[in-house]
Design a protein around this motif. Structure first.
Motif, mmCIF file in Angstrom:
data_model
loop_
_atom_site.group_PDB
_atom_site.id
_atom_site.type_symbol
_atom_site.label_atom_id
_atom_site.label_comp_id
_atom_site.label_asym_id
_atom_site.label_seq_id
_atom_site.Cartn_x
_atom_site.Cartn_y
_atom_site.Cartn_z
ATOM 1 N N TRP A 89 43.571 -20.625 -8.991
ATOM 2 C CA TRP A 89 43.851 -21.775 -8.437
ATOM 3 C C TRP A 89 45.158 -22.191 -8.044
ATOM 4 C CZ3 TRP A 89 44.793 -26.758 -11.238
ATOM 5 C CH2 TRP A 89 44.429 -27.979 -10.430
ATOM 6 N N LEU A 90 46.019 -21.939 -9.010
ATOM 7 C CA LEU A 90 47.283 -22.065 -8.539
ATOM 8 C C LEU A 90 47.832 -21.288 -7.650
ATOM 9 C CD1 LEU A 90 49.997 -23.825 -9.566
ATOM 10 C CD2 LEU A 90 50.655 -21.856 -11.148
ATOM 11 N N PHE A 91 47.625 -20.003 -7.521
ATOM 12 C CA PHE A 91 47.916 -19.082 -6.628
ATOM 13 C C PHE A 91 47.722 -19.695 -5.057
ATOM 14 C CE2 PHE A 91 46.472 -15.718 -3.514
ATOM 15 C CZ PHE A 91 47.424 -14.954 -3.478
ATOM 16 N N TYR A 92 46.329 -19.894 -5.125
ATOM 17 C CA TYR A 92 45.908 -20.589 -3.497
ATOM 18 C C TYR A 92 46.500 -21.831 -3.407
ATOM 19 C CZ TYR A 92 42.650 -17.021 -2.716
ATOM 20 O OH TYR A 92 41.920 -15.840 -2.508
ATOM 21 N N ALA A 129 41.785 -26.232 -3.190
ATOM 22 C CA ALA A 129 41.312 -24.834 -3.838
ATOM 23 C C ALA A 129 40.277 -25.378 -4.869
ATOM 24 C CB ALA A 129 42.697 -24.477 -4.554
ATOM 25 N N ALA A 130 40.284 -26.341 -5.523
ATOM 26 C CA ALA A 130 39.072 -26.587 -6.388
ATOM 27 C C ALA A 130 37.576 -26.908 -5.556
ATOM 28 C CB ALA A 130 39.268 -27.903 -6.981
ATOM 29 N N LEU A 131 37.878 -27.454 -4.362
ATOM 30 C CA LEU A 131 36.631 -27.773 -3.548
ATOM 31 C C LEU A 131 36.175 -26.603 -2.758
ATOM 32 C CD1 LEU A 131 37.571 -31.412 -2.295
ATOM 33 C CD2 LEU A 131 35.852 -30.694 -4.309
ATOM 34 N N SER A 132 36.973 -25.503 -2.630
ATOM 35 C CA SER A 132 36.536 -24.241 -1.954
ATOM 36 C C SER A 132 35.302 -23.437 -2.402
ATOM 37 C CB SER A 132 37.643 -23.261 -1.624
ATOM 38 O OG SER A 132 37.791 -22.788 -2.921
#
Length: 182
Positions: A89-92, A129-132
């Motif tokens: 998640w942090l990467f994206y 990122a969370a909603l993807s």
């Protein structure tokens, strides 16, 4: 990058927005490239955790008596699975915030930006990122091909655009010097 070149780059991005939003297949191609980087990142996180668990077991911090090795211990730990998801998640989120491109997006000349053409803030990138839904939000593109907005794009007021080769060369990530500047 100077203020004038930043402004010109944002203006170019706004011009490209109306006709050049990325479609389903370009996004999937960029995701495949990114998955290679995500796999490498996951391997690195796993190695660090294996070393920590191995040394921690030597000092009595972890009980590995019911496990054949530290790897089987890690596979049973929910905190480890959460940690892997966090790093991905942090990467994206970081790459979307810092230049609007992940490694795969750079290769396919894609850029993420807000609908108004401005860069994506870190909080918006985290939300996106969370909603993807691990990329499943892109399936929405198949049912809405004219607007070319994925589910995560709609929910976060962002868009993924296709850049020209020249526009792609103008994007520099933090820590990388612009070869065009003296």
């Amino acid at each position: 990058m100077t203020d004038s070149s930043t402004s010109a780059s944002q203006t170019d991005s706004k011009k490209a927005t109306s006709n050049n939003r990325a479609g389903f297949f370009k996004r999937i191609a960029a995701m495949v490239y990114d998955w290679l980087a995500v796999i490498a990142l996951s391997m690195l996180v796993t190695i660090v955790n294996l070393i920590a668990v191995s040394y921690g077991a030597d000092f009595g911090l972890f009980d590995l008596t019911n496990y054949s090795d530290p790897s089987s211990y890690l596979n049973d730990q929910v905190w480890f699975q959460i940690e892997l998801v966090f790093w991905i998640w942090l990467f994206y989120a970081w790459f979307w915030h810092d230049g609007g491109q992940t490694i795969g997006m750079r290769a396919w000349r894609l850029k993420l930006q807000r609908i108004d053409g401005k860069p994506v803030e870190l909080s918006r990138a985290f939300k996106r990122a969370a909603l993807s839904l691990l990329g499943l939000g892109n399936v929405f593109l198949i049912f809405n091909p004219k607007k070319k907005l994925s589910l995560q794009d709609k929910l976060t007021q962002t868009e993924m655009i296709v850049l020209t080769k020249e526009q792609n060369k103008q994007i520099y990530l933090r820590g990388i010097e612009d070869p065009n500047e003296p």
